[in-house]
Every structure is written in structure tokens, then in C-alpha cells.
Enzyme design. Structure first.
Site, PDB file in Angstrom:
ATOM      1  N   HIS A 152       1.117  -1.278   0.008  1.00 12.95           N
ATOM      2  CA  HIS A 152       0.220   0.109   0.026  1.00 12.95           C
ATOM      3  C   HIS A 152       0.938   1.175   0.058  1.00 12.95           C
ATOM      4  CE1 HIS A 152      -3.401   2.412   0.540  1.00 12.95           C
ATOM      5  NE2 HIS A 152      -4.372   1.315   0.808  1.00 12.95           N
ATOM      6  N   SER A 153       2.115   1.138   0.301  1.00 15.91           N
ATOM      7  CA  SER A 153       2.949   2.332   0.467  1.00 15.91           C
ATOM      8  C   SER A 153       3.218   2.881  -1.274  1.00 15.91           C
ATOM      9  CB  SER A 153       4.297   2.057   1.072  1.00 15.91           C
ATOM     10  OG  SER A 153       5.124   0.995   0.516  1.00 15.91           O
TER      11      SER A 153
END
Length: 430
Positions: A143-144
Site C-alpha cells: 500500500h505504500s
């Protein structure tokens, strides 16, 4: 983390990205294809369209001593073959129940770590038919790298219209509101004949301040002590492998039916989808637990909001942005059986309308970045985790195209994004 490469430093990781990194949240996006997988064609499409279009697809996370141990994004060479996975599944399981075989495999991904010495994304190809598609492709990424909105935008921007291969897929018409969620009414003329309108205009600002204070107080109370009651939607943490395993299930709805309800009830598409989800989870709860049908359980949800200022969706597709730009609304979520199914939609419309007269959604990302910046990533992540564990469900939306599209030479039947790594259940709508 140290990895051997000959790359150059690009930029430091954002506070939101560092929070996602610390919490280990990943995105899983299932795509049903309308044709069998042609692996060489799809691989070339990944290399020419996706990897070159989004910098995070050819970057890794490294710790830089010059920035006091803060992670940075660093360019690196990408071998697409290292990011392609073709699993070997039991032929008997696939033949007996292909949908369950897909669900079991995707659920197993939530237990597998990602190789941090290369960009944190990978494609999994399941080349057998299901009821909705001829084959299935699963994109898993950290998700980064970005949120669901930026990732689905990347996929749409890398696709072509089925009707005209020379252009991008058409997007839905832009919303009437293109500014912030709260838009104060225009000030009426300062004259005696308009004093009631002037009073209403002033009163709207008092309501705005009051709702903002109440919402902020509820967020603080949630972080400190206010927690939802334990239900079957919140799994007890046993610190074992089962506590991290997630199951991903998707269902397709007729968009024409959703728009019909939206028009008839004078609400938004988001209100309809929240109401449908509330109705489905309520029926599931009472069917599984056998509790009294008259019982009402008050839970809370976190509705994620795209914080990007977008004038039109088509221009947004042509300029894929990097990273996470999210905010959130904390909204009530009641488990109850209603005699009128439309009451779920009415309830969603009421609380979403109430949230639009509050500035809490604007403060959330600012406060989150300040926590990470001034108190460190550990303290910021601890506070976020407290908030997530004290609520029950996460809602998120991602805007898809208005027509059928072809990705990497393959027609797309559906896309179903979701996430894992967070303590709540997640409902993602595309």
C-alpha cells in the site's frame, strides 16, 4: 534493509507511506479476463505500460543513513519475470469449484511476505475459467506504493477502449461537486429583506463548527478508549497465523439498478452502496449467530475519501499520481434487520449528509502526517492501529471506466480491489 543495486535516490517516503509500511498493509486487486492468458503479451504490456508509467513500480525502499534512518524511494532495474507468478493448483479442486480455488489461493497471499529487495508488486495468473471470467489475474502490491484510487487509475490509463483501441476507456461524467466535501452557501445580499437568508448563512457556519468539534472529539475518544462491541466481524487476536489470514470475496451488482435507486431516493451512488453493504452484513450476522431479529448493534465504520483535487476524471486518468492521498470519515454502522430494505439507504444518506457539514475529513490527513513527523513513525502507527482496532469496518471507493476496456491485450470482465493487514474487515467498491 540493504539491497545491491546501482540506482539513484529519488525522494523520501511520505509519512502516509511510512505508516503503510510499518503496518504492513497491502492491496490485492483481482481482475477477471474475458480471454485465456497470453503470458508473453501480458508480460510485454506490464513492462511497456505499467512499469514505465508509475515510478513506484521501478523503485525499492531503502534506509538512508543521511536522513537518520528514514526510508527513501530508490530507482532500480526491474526484471518483470521476477514479478510474475504462475501457481500450481490441485486440478481436482479447480475442476470441482473454480471460484473457491481462486478464493483459497488469493487468501493464501495474505500470509506470504513480499521480497523487499525488489519493487513490492507482483502479478499472479490463474488460467482457468470461473463463472464470471475466462481467467483471473491477481495484482498484489504494498500500500505504500499507492492507494486503490491511484492503482485503478494506473490500470485504466494503461488500457485501451474495447470500442476504439486508439483511445483510453471513457470515464463516467465528472461529479457536480469538484471542490471539498463541505462547500458553504454563498452569502446573501446584506439587506433587510434577506435577513432570514443571512441568518441561515451564519447558522450554517455554527453548524459546521459544532459538527467538526463533535467529530474530532469522537476520533480522539476512539483512539483513547471508545471501542466497538466484539462481534463476528472482529476476529479475536491470538497472535497466530490465523489472525492474519484474510478472505477476499467479490460480488458484481448492476450499475443500472444502483442508479435507479439513486435517482428514486435523491441520494448518491455511494449512499446506495453503503446501504446495500449494511443490509448484506446485517442479514449475514443474524443468519450466522441466530440472535433475535429485533436486536440492534451499533458499530462504526471508517469511510476512506480520495483527497485529490480533481476537476474531471478523464484528466485524472491521463496524469496518474503517485502515493497515498486519503482522508477518512467515521460513520455509524448499525447491524439491524429492517422491514423496508430501502431504510438502509435512507440511513446511509442521513449520516453521509451529516458528515458533509464537518471539516474533520480535512483535518485527518494533516493530523496524521504531523503525528508521524513530530512523534515518529512508531507513535503514529500505534495511534492509527488503536483507531483501526476500535472500529469495525473500512469502506473505500475507486472509480472505474464507463465502458469495457482491454488491459495488456486482454479484455477485462471485472476488477475487484481489496486490502489486508488492517484489523477490520474491508469493503472496496469499484
Amino acid at each position: 534493509m540493504e539491497c545491491a543495486d546501482n540506482s539513484m535516490v529519488e525522494e523520501p517516503m511520505s509519512p502516509t507511506g511510512r505508516g503503510m509500511e510499518e503496518m504492513g498493509i497491502c492491496i490485492v486487486l483481482m481482475m477477471g479476463l474475458g480471454a485465456p492468458v497470453n503470458l508473453p503479451v501480458f508480460r510485454d504490456g506490464i513492462e511497456t505500460e505499467l512499469v514505465t508509467r508509475l515510478p513506484r513500480f521501478h523503485s525499492i525502499q531503502v534506509m538512508d543513513e543521511s536522513t537518520y534512518g528514514q526510508p527513501r524511494w530508490v530507482n532500480t532495474d526491474v526484471n518483470v519475470d521476477d514479478h510474475i507468478v504462475i501457481p500450481r493448483l490441485d486440478p481436482l479442486d479447480v475442476a470441482s469449484d473454480p471460484e473457491k480455488a481462486v478464493e483459497d489461493y488469493v487468501a493464501s497471499l495474505s500470509l506470504l511476505p513480499m521480497d523487499r529487495c525488489r519493487p513490492l508488486w507482483e502479478f499472479h495468473f490463474l488460467d482457468f475459467p470461473t463463472s464470471e471470467s475466462t481467467s483471473t489475474v491477481v495484482l498484489r502490491l504494498h500500500h505504500s506504493i499507492g492507494d486503490c484510487m491511484s492503482i485503478t487509475t494506473l490500470l485504466v490509463a494503461s488500457s485501451r477502449s474495447m470500442a476504439n483501441r486508439a483511445r483510453l476507456p471513457a470515464m463516467p461524467p465528472p461529479p457536480k461537486r469538484t471542490g471539498p466535501i463541505y462547500q458553504p452557501p454563498a452569502r446573501p445580499p446584506l439587506s433587510s429583506v434577506h435577513y432570514l437568508a443571512l441568518f441561515a448563512w451564519i447558522w450554517s457556519y455554527f453548524v459546521l463548527v459544532w459538527h467538526t468539534l463533535v467529530d474530532t472529539a469522537l476520533i480522539v475518544a476512539t483512539i483513547l478508549f471508545l471501542s466497538d462491541p466484539r462481534t463476528l466481524f472482529i476476529r479475536a487476536q491470538d497472535h497466530g497465523e490465523s489472525s492474519r489470514r484474510k478472505r477476499f470475496v467479490h460480488r458484481s451488482l448492476s450499475f443500472d439498478d444502483v442508479k435507479l435507486i439513486k435517482t428514486a431516493m435523491n441520494c448518491t451512488i455511494n449512499d446506495v452502496l453503503v446501504g446495500v453493504t449494511s443490509a448484506a452484513l446485517s442479514q449475514y450476522y443474524f443468519r450466522k449467530t441466530g440472535d433475535s431479529n429485533t436486536k440492534k448493534i451499533g458499530l462504526r465504520s471508517c469511510v476512506l475519501v480520495d483527497a485529490r483535487p480533481v476537476s474531471t476524471r478523464q484528466t485524472y486518468v491521463t496524469r496518474v499520481e503517485t502515493g497515498n492521498r486519503l482522508s477518512g470519515l467515521m460513520c455509524p454502522f448499525n447491524i439491524i434487520l429492517q422491514d423496508d430494505p430501502l431504510e438502509y439507504v435512507r440511513e446511509a444518506k442521513r449520516f453521509m449528509h451529516r458528515k458533509k457539514s464537518s471539516l474533520a475529513v480535512m483535518f485527518t490527513p494533516v493530523v496524521g502526517e504531523m503525528l508521524v513527523k513530530y512523534f515518529g513513525i512508531k507513535a503514529g502507527t500505534f495511534i492509527f492501529h488503536r483507531f483501526f482496532t476500535h472500529t469495525t469496518i473500512i469502506y473505500s471507493n475507486a472509480i472505474g471506466p464507463a465502458e469495457k476496456m482491454k488491459l495488456c491485450g486482454h479484455p477485462v470482465a471485472f476488477m475487484a480491489p481489496s486490502i489486508y493487514g488492517q484489523p477490520q474487515i474491508s469493503v472496496c467498491r469499484l
